[in-house]
Scaffold this motif. Structure first.
Motif, mmCIF file in Angstrom:
data_model
loop_
_atom_site.group_PDB
_atom_site.id
_atom_site.type_symbol
_atom_site.label_atom_id
_atom_site.label_comp_id
_atom_site.label_asym_id
_atom_site.label_seq_id
_atom_site.Cartn_x
_atom_site.Cartn_y
_atom_site.Cartn_z
ATOM 1 N N PRO A 225 0.821 -1.216 0.000
ATOM 2 C CA PRO A 225 0.000 0.000 0.000
ATOM 3 C C PRO A 225 0.855 1.267 0.000
ATOM 4 C CG PRO A 225 -0.741 -1.547 1.688
ATOM 5 C CD PRO A 225 0.578 -2.057 1.188
ATOM 6 N N LEU B 222 -0.448 6.332 4.828
ATOM 7 C CA LEU B 222 -1.888 6.554 4.933
ATOM 8 C C LEU B 222 -2.584 5.531 5.812
ATOM 9 C CD1 LEU B 222 -2.787 7.506 1.241
ATOM 10 C CD2 LEU B 222 -2.192 9.008 3.150
ATOM 11 N N LEU C 189 -3.076 2.346 5.156
ATOM 12 C CA LEU C 189 -3.914 1.467 4.343
ATOM 13 C C LEU C 189 -3.620 -0.002 4.651
ATOM 14 C CD1 LEU C 189 -3.567 3.301 0.910
ATOM 15 C CD2 LEU C 189 -5.458 3.465 2.544
ATOM 16 N N ALA C 190 -4.645 -0.819 4.576
ATOM 17 C CA ALA C 190 -4.486 -2.258 4.770
ATOM 18 C C ALA C 190 -3.912 -2.888 3.503
ATOM 19 C CB ALA C 190 -5.835 -2.896 5.101
ATOM 20 N N ALA D 252 -3.594 -5.015 0.147
ATOM 21 C CA ALA D 252 -4.598 -5.117 -0.911
ATOM 22 C C ALA D 252 -5.341 -6.442 -0.845
ATOM 23 C CB ALA D 252 -3.926 -4.971 -2.269
ATOM 24 N N GLY E 184 -7.825 -3.592 -5.034
ATOM 25 C CA GLY E 184 -6.755 -3.299 -4.089
ATOM 26 C C GLY E 184 -5.398 -3.312 -4.755
ATOM 27 N N ARG F 250 -5.068 -0.184 -6.724
ATOM 28 C CA ARG F 250 -4.763 0.917 -5.795
ATOM 29 C C ARG F 250 -3.272 0.987 -5.502
ATOM 30 N NH1 ARG F 250 -5.759 -0.468 0.273
ATOM 31 N NH2 ARG F 250 -3.819 -1.554 -0.253
ATOM 32 N N ASP F 251 -2.651 -0.164 -5.249
ATOM 33 C CA ASP F 251 -1.234 -0.181 -4.884
ATOM 34 C C ASP F 251 -0.346 0.172 -6.065
ATOM 35 O OD1 ASP F 251 -2.037 -0.860 -2.379
ATOM 36 O OD2 ASP F 251 -1.391 -2.958 -2.481
ATOM 37 N N GLY G 41 -0.612 3.882 -6.402
ATOM 38 C CA GLY G 41 0.155 4.509 -5.326
ATOM 39 C C GLY G 41 1.642 4.459 -5.590
ATOM 40 N N ASP H 126 0.457 4.414 9.564
ATOM 41 C CA ASP H 126 0.725 3.025 9.184
ATOM 42 C C ASP H 126 0.982 2.162 10.406
ATOM 43 O OD1 ASP H 126 0.441 3.186 6.435
ATOM 44 O OD2 ASP H 126 2.506 3.798 6.111
ATOM 45 N N LYS I 161 -2.287 1.546 12.414
ATOM 46 C CA LYS I 161 -3.197 0.585 11.801
ATOM 47 C C LYS I 161 -2.644 -0.835 11.891
ATOM 48 C CE LYS I 161 -6.551 3.285 10.759
ATOM 49 N NZ LYS I 161 -6.948 3.619 9.393
ATOM 50 N N ARG J 126 -4.577 -4.018 13.419
ATOM 51 C CA ARG J 126 -4.760 -5.266 12.676
ATOM 52 C C ARG J 126 -4.265 -6.477 13.462
ATOM 53 N NH1 ARG J 126 -3.454 -2.011 8.128
ATOM 54 N NH2 ARG J 126 -1.306 -2.737 8.024
#
Length: 442
Positions: free
Chosen positions: A158, A162, A164-165, A167, A172, A175-176, A179, A359, A362, A366
């Motif tokens: 990711p 931010l 983010l989890a 993908a 997902g 998205r990566d 990014g 980061d 999160k 997780r």
């Protein structure tokens, strides 16, 4: 062996580098550390030799006005990012390269004259790309030391910063990849500066700024693989476990009396405009049946944070020692504080401010080892979160389980093995034809 280390005063990123120096010295190696005057005391405490940077930008004291980046001043995160890039990573690469190359050349000349020994290895903080350029140009085995999670742009991870989890599914992964492209575009604004430095030392240009890490013999990630996301990375990257080093503190600290749960608070050893948040936390803890120790860091006067009979406020204390007694850590979620707490099996209440903190926070969530609140949370919200976490044993259980895995990584000895094998790694690459003139691999 004789190691040359290149470090800077990067707040929580600095102690792991100094811990590496201490580890090498304990194993009988010689370590010379080029670093800022503001971290000279910490360098000398490891037993290493400290040398001030001759020309590279540096922090002369821990005073706010001497901060190299002053990344709280820009109005946007992009502005803060640009300061890191331009003042340290690429814009200053020529000056760091010149200082490291001069150190290598001086040691080599003395050795040839029979009055000294050359450097066998260069270890550079992962942000000091200029130091890595100099080591590459001089053919010295080298490694980038990264005192955080893996942070280079990567199409399989990711977007950094931010929270983010990882993908899941095609969207997902898209998205990566987007990014990755965006992050490279931001960093590559400094590519001309870095390639100018490389050209000065006869090295081929890179296609992307972060390809400089690919030129190192090793990129050593000083965190737990169990904590980080170990998605596919270049072949020279290794997770080697965290280094739990503390910066020097003034004497031993007496804990508040009693047997109530101990809450330890740490909101960065560097300045991030955290005064109001510290005060909110102090007010929250003052109304709870806990004991607390709040560390303000060098830039904030403890007198500016309200204390209480059961709430001690100090500028600095050994987090490693405090966490042995703690039931909860309240933090901005800087990597150093987070990984030390987890290694001790202590859950965390995270209030991320900026940088890598979203980061880290999160990741804590997780793993089930903590909770996240906004940095704008008031005293009431913070107090309620502390009460809830202390009353919920699953947080402590998850932190204990993760801590056991992290401690096993530390005990494995993989860091020492990688550090001491670096000359052999470089020889193997040379024999395989991986010279510095090779085309950029990305």
């Amino acid at each position: 062996m004789r190691y040359l280390m290149a470090v800077w005063d990067g707040g929580g990123a600095t102690p792991p580098n100094l811990g590496v120096a201490r580890l090498l010295i304990e194993r009988g190696h010689e370590v010379v550390v080029y670093g800022d005057p503001s971290v000279a005391e910490g360098i000398l405490a490891t037993g290493a030799t400290h040398r001030q940077w001759p020309t590279a930008p540096q922090r002369v004291s821990s005073a706010i006005e001497d901060d190299l980046l002053r990344d709280w001043e820009p109005a946007t995160p992009m502005g803060a990012f640009a300061r890191l890039r331009d003042r340290l990573v690429t814009g200053a690469s020529g000056r760091f390269a010149a200082d490291v190359a001069a150190a290598i050349d001086e040691a080599t000349a003395l050795a040839e004259a029979g009055s000294g020994a050359p450097f066998d290895v260069v270890l550079a903080d992962g942000m000091l790309f200029g130091a890595l350029v100099a080591a590459e140009a001089r053919g010295i085995p080298n490694a980038a030391l990264v005192g955080s999670v893996y942070l280079a742009p990567n199409p399989d991870r990711p977007l950094f910063g931010l929270g983010l989890a990882p993908a899941r599914g095609p969207l997902g992964r898209l998205r990566d990849r987007l990014g990755f492209a965006l992050t490279n575009a931001g960093w590559d604004t400094g590519l001309r500066d870095l390639n100018t430095t490389r050209a000065r030392y006869g090295l081929a240009p890179l296609k992307h700024v972060w390809s400089q890490w690919d030129r190192a013999d090793r990129v050593l990630i000083l965190t737990g693989a169990a904590f980080d996301n170990t998605a596919p990375v270049p072949a020279n990257v290794r997770w080697v476990g965290p280094v739990l080093e503390d910066l020097p503190a003034d004497g031993a600290l007496d804990l508040p009396p009693g047997d109530a749960p101990l809450v330890v608070v740490g909101l960065s050893s560097s300045y991030m405009q955290q005064e109001l948040l510290l005060r909110h936390i102090a007010v929250a803890l003052a109304q709870l049946p806990v004991r607390a120790v709040i560390t303000t860091g060098p830039a904030i006067d403890p007198a500016d944070v309200p204390a209480a009979a059961h709430v001690r406020v100090v500028r600095a204390a050994s987090h490693t020692a405090l966490f042995e007694h703690a039931s909860l850590v309240v933090t901005h979620a800087g990597h150093g504080t987070v990984i030390k707490a987890l290694a001790a099996g202590v859950p965390l209440l995270c209030l991320p401010i900026a940088r890598d903190q979203p980061d880290n926070a999160k990741r804590v969530v997780r793993h089930g080892a903590g909770r996240v609140l906004s940095k704008r949370a008031d005293a009431s919200a913070i107090a309620q979160a502390v009460v809830d976490m202390l009353a919920t044993p699953t947080y402590a259980a998850a932190a204990a389980a993760l801590g056991e895995r992290i401690r096993a990584e530390i005990a494995s000895g993989v860091l020492v093995a990688e550090l001491e094998a670096l000359p052999g790694r470089a020889l193997a690459r040379e024999r395989a034809g991986e010279t510095s003139a090779q085309e950029d691999p990305r």
